[in-house]
Design an enzyme around this catalytic site. Structure first.
Site, PDB file in Angstrom:
ATOM      1  N   TYR A 174       0.832  -1.207   0.000  1.00 14.95           N
ATOM      2  CA  TYR A 174       0.000   0.000   0.000  1.00 14.95           C
ATOM      3  C   TYR A 174       0.864   1.253   0.000  1.00 14.95           C
ATOM      4  CZ  TYR A 174      -2.975   3.761   1.621  1.00 14.95           C
ATOM      5  OH  TYR A 174      -3.627   4.965   1.719  1.00 14.95           O
TER       6      TYR A 174
ATOM      7  N   GLU B 143      -3.448   7.602  -3.828  1.00 15.38           N
ATOM      8  CA  GLU B 143      -3.404   6.298  -3.182  1.00 15.38           C
ATOM      9  C   GLU B 143      -3.126   5.234  -4.236  1.00 15.38           C
ATOM     10  OE1 GLU B 143      -6.076   4.665   0.323  1.00 15.38           O
ATOM     11  OE2 GLU B 143      -7.067   4.407  -1.598  1.00 15.38           O
TER      12      GLU B 143
END
Ligand code: GDP
Ligand code: MN
Length: 416
Positions: free
Chosen positions: A136, A224
């Site tokens: 991530y 993101e």
């Protein structure tokens, strides 16, 4: 301002960040040609909407149960067989067409869209990759540190919100100097945190530096990459990407401003933007016309404090013209949810008599189907109040913030 995944990936690609090849289509027939062109074994068919959680989302038709779809998309109800997800992995041309057909023209409901869902008008056909590790990456502003922060975690592919809640220590946070970007030592540190080694770590460093550079250069407000993957060949790649940009900086990024997909935006917010007004849509039934963001916040607090719910607020700013105020009322009244309108103006730059004149003009030009409560204070307030009183219009005047809030909450309840 939000952009689609495919647009964010185009930006990443041009910035030297590795992303899978892909083709955007708007009709299921195009899926076959896109499949042929990509010439890969594994193909991923992805609904393009401005929301995450698509992998677990549900594509539904106009007659399907939205509330049920939301339960399934949020994992609160079991998923029945054959329900289309927003992200589908296929291996044949035929399945690619079928997957595209199951998405285009449908509404995607995910835990982020709410039961309303979002219409799918574009689908990304992209090369699938075997995933060795799912990581991530995020970039957001840290208000306490007053700088962007690069967030990295080995817990990719799942909802990062859950990790942030249960295991905040699993998210590494690296503050960014906006003048310097991500320094070499920082890139190496983050790669180490992510467990990248050897050649993969070198590729990771380039990836991270270019990602941060793009974020800073485009005045992004949020980015993101979830998941960031390590492939079987040891490459790092962004399988998914989300980018938001600062609306106030878009004047200096015309190419990015042009990426706006109006179909994804609130029509009232778009309309307000065209007139230089800031409008925010909310869930309640009391419309608010105010001047200044601070006054908007306190007006909404007061409405809630007195048991009401704001439907929206429209900020006419410091120097709004009569036409802008008129347009503001049109926008406020266009929402069928609105049961009462509160005008709360402190006349500093914007004089009370201008507001009063605009109010009265709006009253005669528009169909004021709901009660209107007005609280004016400041420059030329006497003149403004007199104009309203002498007009004979059915306008409820209020003195002070509490009086205004009480009156508008009562009016909204009466009209509901
Ligand atoms: P999101 O659900 O809206 O965040 O959409 P993503 O683009 O992140 O896709 C959801 C999930 O689909 C990912 O977390 C992966 O597990 C899976 N996925 C997406 N692309 C690929 C791929 O190329 N290969 C494999 N094996 N899985 C993929
Ligand atoms: Mn994702």
């Amino acid at each position: 301002m939000k952009v689609h995944e495919y647009q964010a990936k185009d930006l990443l690609r041009s910035a030297g960040v590795a992303v899978p090849d892909g083709i955007v289509i708007t009709s299921a027939e195009e899926a076959g040609a896109a499949f042929d062109q990509l010439k890969e074994g594994l193909i991923v068919v992805k609904a393009q909407v401005h929301a995450g959680g698509r992998g677990k989302g549900v594509a539904i038709g106009p007659n399907d149960d939205r509330a049920k779809a939301l339960e399934i998309a949020s994992g609160q109800a079991p998923r029945p067989d054959g329900m289309a997800k927003g992200v589908q992995l296929v291996r044949t041309r035929e399945d690619a067409i079928k997957a595209a057909a199951s998405l285009l023209g449908k509404t995607l409901v995910t835990y982020q869209t709410g039961a309303e869902g979002q219409a799918i008008s574009k689908v990304l056909i992209t090369v699938g990759h075997d995933i060795v590790r799912e990581l991530y990456l995020g970039l957001a502003f840290d208000r306490a540190l007053q700088c962007p922060v690069l967030m990295a975690s080995t817990e990719g592919g799942v909802e990062i919100e859950t990790i942030a809640h249960t295991h905040p220590e699993k998210i590494h946070r690296e503050p960014i100097d906006v003048g310097l970007g991500l320094a070499g030592f920082q890139a190496r540190k983050v790669c180490q945190v992510l467990g990248l080694k050897g050649e993969t770590a070198k590729k990771g460093e380039v990836f991270l530096k270019n990602f941060v550079k793009l974020f800073l250069e485009t005045d992004a407000s949020l980015a993101e990459i979830n998941p960031l993957i390590v492939t079987d060949k040891g490459d790092v790649m962004a399988l998914d990407c989300k980018f938001n940009f600062d609306d106030n900086a878009m004047f200096r990024h015309p190419a990015i401003a042009a990426l706006l997909d109006v179909a994804e935006e609130d029509p009232a917010e778009l309309r307000a933007g065209k007139s230089g007004l800031s409008y925010v849509s909310l869930d309640g039934n009391i419309a608010c016309l105010v001047n200044g963001a601070g006054l908007a916040m306190s007006t909404m607090d007061l409405i809630k404090y007195h048991g009401g719910e704001p439907a929206n607020f429209l900020d006419v700013g410091g120097g709004a013209s009569k036409d802008q105020v008129l347009e503001g009322f049109r926008i406020l009244l266009s929402s069928p949810r609105v049961k009462a309108v509160l005008v709360n103006i402190f006349g500093g730059i914007m004089k009370c008599d201008i507001i009063a004149a605009a109010l009265l003009a709006a009253y005669s030009e528009l169909d004021f189907r709901v009660p209107l409560v007005v609280r004016l204070e400041g420059t030329n307030v006497e003149a403004g109040r007199k104009m309203i009183e002498e007009s004979g219009r059915n306008i409820i005047t209020a003195t002070g913030l509490t009086d205004a809030a009480e009156k508008v909450v009562a009016a909204a309840k009466g009209a509901a």
